[in-house]
Write a protein that holds these residues in place. Structure first.
Motif, PDB file in Angstrom:
ATOM      1  N   LEU A  89       0.848  -1.183   0.000  1.00 53.19           N
ATOM      2  CA  LEU A  89       0.000   0.000   0.000  1.00 53.19           C
ATOM      3  C   LEU A  89       0.886   1.237   0.000  1.00 53.19           C
ATOM      4  CD1 LEU A  89      -2.725  -0.936   2.622  1.00 53.19           C
ATOM      5  CD2 LEU A  89      -2.989  -0.812   0.154  1.00 53.19           C
ATOM      6  N   PRO A  90       0.635   2.172  -0.870  1.00 53.72           N
ATOM      7  CA  PRO A  90       1.469   3.371  -0.871  1.00 53.72           C
ATOM      8  C   PRO A  90       1.154   4.258   0.328  1.00 53.72           C
ATOM      9  CG  PRO A  90      -0.273   3.585  -2.476  1.00 53.72           C
ATOM     10  CD  PRO A  90      -0.359   2.184  -1.918  1.00 53.72           C
ATOM     11  N   MET A  91       2.187   4.814   0.922  1.00 54.52           N
ATOM     12  CA  MET A  91       2.020   5.722   2.038  1.00 54.52           C
ATOM     13  C   MET A  91       2.226   7.144   1.537  1.00 54.52           C
ATOM     14  SD  MET A  91       3.778   3.836   5.206  1.00 54.52           S
ATOM     15  CE  MET A  91       4.375   2.209   4.970  1.00 54.52           C
ATOM     16  N   ARG A  92       1.227   7.678   0.879  1.00 57.64           N
ATOM     17  CA  ARG A  92       1.372   8.960   0.211  1.00 57.64           C
ATOM     18  C   ARG A  92       0.986  10.144   1.071  1.00 57.64           C
ATOM     19  NH1 ARG A  92      -1.716   7.015  -5.145  1.00 57.64           N
ATOM     20  NH2 ARG A  92      -0.210   5.468  -5.783  1.00 57.64           N
ATOM     21  N   SER A  93       0.081   9.946   1.991  1.00 57.42           N
ATOM     22  CA  SER A  93      -0.453  11.091   2.707  1.00 57.42           C
ATOM     23  C   SER A  93       0.571  11.662   3.678  1.00 57.42           C
ATOM     24  CB  SER A  93      -1.730  10.711   3.452  1.00 57.42           C
ATOM     25  OG  SER A  93      -1.413   9.857   4.525  1.00 57.42           O
ATOM     26  N   ARG A  94       0.334  12.891   4.025  1.00 57.23           N
ATOM     27  CA  ARG A  94       1.227  13.583   4.943  1.00 57.23           C
ATOM     28  C   ARG A  94       1.212  12.907   6.312  1.00 57.23           C
ATOM     29  NH1 ARG A  94       0.206  19.768   6.430  1.00 57.23           N
ATOM     30  NH2 ARG A  94       2.080  20.362   5.287  1.00 57.23           N
ATOM     31  N   ALA A  95       0.061  12.374   6.709  1.00 59.20           N
ATOM     32  CA  ALA A  95      -0.063  11.733   8.019  1.00 59.20           C
ATOM     33  C   ALA A  95       0.882  10.535   8.143  1.00 59.20           C
ATOM     34  CB  ALA A  95      -1.499  11.301   8.262  1.00 59.20           C
ATOM     35  N   TRP A  96       1.032   9.761   7.072  1.00 61.14           N
ATOM     36  CA  TRP A  96       1.922   8.599   7.128  1.00 61.14           C
ATOM     37  C   TRP A  96       3.372   9.033   7.322  1.00 61.14           C
ATOM     38  CZ3 TRP A  96       0.934   3.692   7.878  1.00 61.14           C
ATOM     39  CH2 TRP A  96      -0.344   3.215   7.606  1.00 61.14           C
ATOM     40  N   ARG A  97       3.735  10.180   6.768  1.00 60.19           N
ATOM     41  CA  ARG A  97       5.115  10.650   6.895  1.00 60.19           C
ATOM     42  C   ARG A  97       5.369  11.335   8.223  1.00 60.19           C
ATOM     43  NH1 ARG A  97       3.847  12.243   1.573  1.00 60.19           N
ATOM     44  NH2 ARG A  97       3.564  14.375   2.260  1.00 60.19           N
ATOM     45  N   THR A  98       4.336  11.919   8.837  1.00 61.36           N
ATOM     46  CA  THR A  98       4.559  12.721  10.032  1.00 61.36           C
ATOM     47  C   THR A  98       4.195  12.028  11.339  1.00 61.36           C
ATOM     48  OG1 THR A  98       2.388  13.731   9.784  1.00 61.36           O
ATOM     49  CG2 THR A  98       4.244  14.883   8.779  1.00 61.36           C
ATOM     50  N   LEU A  99       3.215  11.145  11.335  1.00 61.99           N
ATOM     51  CA  LEU A  99       2.782  10.502  12.582  1.00 61.99           C
ATOM     52  C   LEU A  99       3.525   9.184  12.800  1.00 61.99           C
ATOM     53  CD1 LEU A  99      -1.060  11.079  12.417  1.00 61.99           C
ATOM     54  CD2 LEU A  99       0.598  12.271  13.851  1.00 61.99           C
ATOM     55  N   PRO A 100       4.307   9.103  13.861  1.00 57.68           N
ATOM     56  CA  PRO A 100       5.045   7.854  14.103  1.00 57.68           C
ATOM     57  C   PRO A 100       4.122   6.686  14.445  1.00 57.68           C
ATOM     58  CG  PRO A 100       5.406   9.412  15.899  1.00 57.68           C
ATOM     59  CD  PRO A 100       4.635  10.129  14.842  1.00 57.68           C
ATOM     60  N   GLU A 101       2.927   6.966  14.993  1.00 53.40           N
ATOM     61  CA  GLU A 101       2.000   5.886  15.329  1.00 53.40           C
ATOM     62  C   GLU A 101       1.601   5.096  14.087  1.00 53.40           C
ATOM     63  OE1 GLU A 101       1.488   9.053  16.253  1.00 53.40           O
ATOM     64  OE2 GLU A 101       1.356   9.075  18.435  1.00 53.40           O
ATOM     65  N   LEU A 102       1.352   5.811  12.993  1.00 49.77           N
ATOM     66  CA  LEU A 102       0.962   5.135  11.755  1.00 49.77           C
ATOM     67  C   LEU A 102       2.122   4.351  11.162  1.00 49.77           C
ATOM     68  CD1 LEU A 102      -1.241   7.868  10.052  1.00 49.77           C
ATOM     69  CD2 LEU A 102      -1.983   5.805  11.220  1.00 49.77           C
ATOM     70  N   ARG A 103       3.311   4.929  11.208  1.00 48.60           N
ATOM     71  CA  ARG A 103       4.478   4.215  10.676  1.00 48.60           C
ATOM     72  C   ARG A 103       4.744   2.948  11.476  1.00 48.60           C
ATOM     73  NH1 ARG A 103       9.138   8.174  10.776  1.00 48.60           N
ATOM     74  NH2 ARG A 103       7.816   9.322  12.188  1.00 48.60           N
ATOM     75  N   LEU A 104       4.664   3.043  12.802  1.00 48.54           N
ATOM     76  CA  LEU A 104       4.922   1.865  13.634  1.00 48.54           C
ATOM     77  C   LEU A 104       3.829   0.814  13.475  1.00 48.54           C
ATOM     78  CD1 LEU A 104       6.219   3.532  16.911  1.00 48.54           C
ATOM     79  CD2 LEU A 104       7.559   2.428  15.120  1.00 48.54           C
ATOM     80  N   ALA A 105       2.599   1.230  13.283  1.00 57.86           N
ATOM     81  CA  ALA A 105       1.507   0.271  13.104  1.00 57.86           C
ATOM     82  C   ALA A 105       1.655  -0.519  11.819  1.00 57.86           C
ATOM     83  CB  ALA A 105       0.170   0.999  13.121  1.00 57.86           C
ATOM     84  N   ALA A 106       2.289   0.072  10.820  1.00 60.75           N
ATOM     85  CA  ALA A 106       2.458  -0.612   9.540  1.00 60.75           C
ATOM     86  C   ALA A 106       3.664  -1.545   9.526  1.00 60.75           C
ATOM     87  CB  ALA A 106       2.595   0.417   8.422  1.00 60.75           C
ATOM     88  N   MET A 107       4.518  -1.471  10.541  1.00 61.19           N
ATOM     89  CA  MET A 107       5.734  -2.289  10.572  1.00 61.19           C
ATOM     90  C   MET A 107       5.456  -3.687  11.118  1.00 61.19           C
ATOM     91  SD  MET A 107       8.623   0.193  12.120  1.00 61.19           S
ATOM     92  CE  MET A 107       9.286   1.568  11.236  1.00 61.19           C
ATOM     93  N   THR A 108       6.252  -4.633  10.655  1.00 61.06           N
ATOM     94  CA  THR A 108       6.210  -5.974  11.225  1.00 61.06           C
ATOM     95  C   THR A 108       7.012  -5.973  12.519  1.00 61.06           C
ATOM     96  OG1 THR A 108       8.179  -6.698  10.051  1.00 61.06           O
ATOM     97  CG2 THR A 108       6.058  -7.010   8.928  1.00 61.06           C
ATOM     98  N   LEU A 109       6.929  -7.063  13.272  1.00 58.17           N
ATOM     99  CA  LEU A 109       7.674  -7.152  14.522  1.00 58.17           C
ATOM    100  C   LEU A 109       9.183  -7.106  14.262  1.00 58.17           C
ATOM    101  CD1 LEU A 109       7.488  -7.421  17.572  1.00 58.17           C
ATOM    102  CD2 LEU A 109       7.426  -9.890  17.297  1.00 58.17           C
ATOM    103  N   ALA A 110       9.619  -7.725  13.191  1.00 57.08           N
ATOM    104  CA  ALA A 110      11.044  -7.687  12.852  1.00 57.08           C
ATOM    105  C   ALA A 110      11.493  -6.259  12.532  1.00 57.08           C
ATOM    106  CB  ALA A 110      11.324  -8.609  11.669  1.00 57.08           C
ATOM    107  N   GLU A 111      10.658  -5.515  11.825  1.00 54.58           N
ATOM    108  CA  GLU A 111      10.998  -4.128  11.512  1.00 54.58           C
ATOM    109  C   GLU A 111      10.998  -3.262  12.769  1.00 54.58           C
ATOM    110  OE1 GLU A 111       9.262  -3.812   6.956  1.00 54.58           O
ATOM    111  OE2 GLU A 111       7.919  -3.464   8.659  1.00 54.58           O
TER     112      GLU A 111
END
Length: 111
Positions: free
Chosen positions: A54-76
């Motif tokens: 899924l592309p992370m195009r919106s500004r929220a995906w780039r600025t909010l760490p909660e969204l970035r961390l939610a999209a990561m796997t446990l290894a990431e």
């Protein structure tokens, strides 16, 4: 009053006709499997072009760490903890690790 059936007697079951069983099977395929295949094929159309699901195009995906961390796997998440030089992240659960990473990222951004 009606008599109770003897439990030792075998109860006679009437099997469904073969044509009716095949009709039920066809209906199951039409109602369940075909829409599932269509949905899967539709979701996989965009993946043929790129590696990201899924592309992370919106500004929220780039600025909010909660969204970035939610999209990561446990290894990431563990890799990010290692890069931030956090201790004892290997045995942490996903929720614990996410909480610690958020706290560390907010503290780092506040500096």
């Amino acid at each position: 009053m009606s008599e109770r059936p003897d439990p030792s007697e075998q109860r006679q079951l009437h099997p469904l006709p073969r044509g009716l069983v095949e009709l039920y099977g066809l209906i199951a395929v039409l109602v369940v499997l075909i829409p599932e295949w269509l949905a899967d094929g539709t979701l996989n159309l965009g993946q043929a072009k790129g590696s990201a699901s899924l592309p992370m195009r919106s500004r929220a995906w780039r600025t909010l760490p909660e969204l970035r961390l939610a999209a990561m796997t446990l290894a990431e998440l563990r890799q990010a903890a290692s890069e931030l030089r956090m201790y004892q992240y290997g045995s942490a659960t996903r929720d614990q690790l996410t909480t610690r990473l958020l706290r560390r990222l907010r503290r780092r951004d506040a500096l």
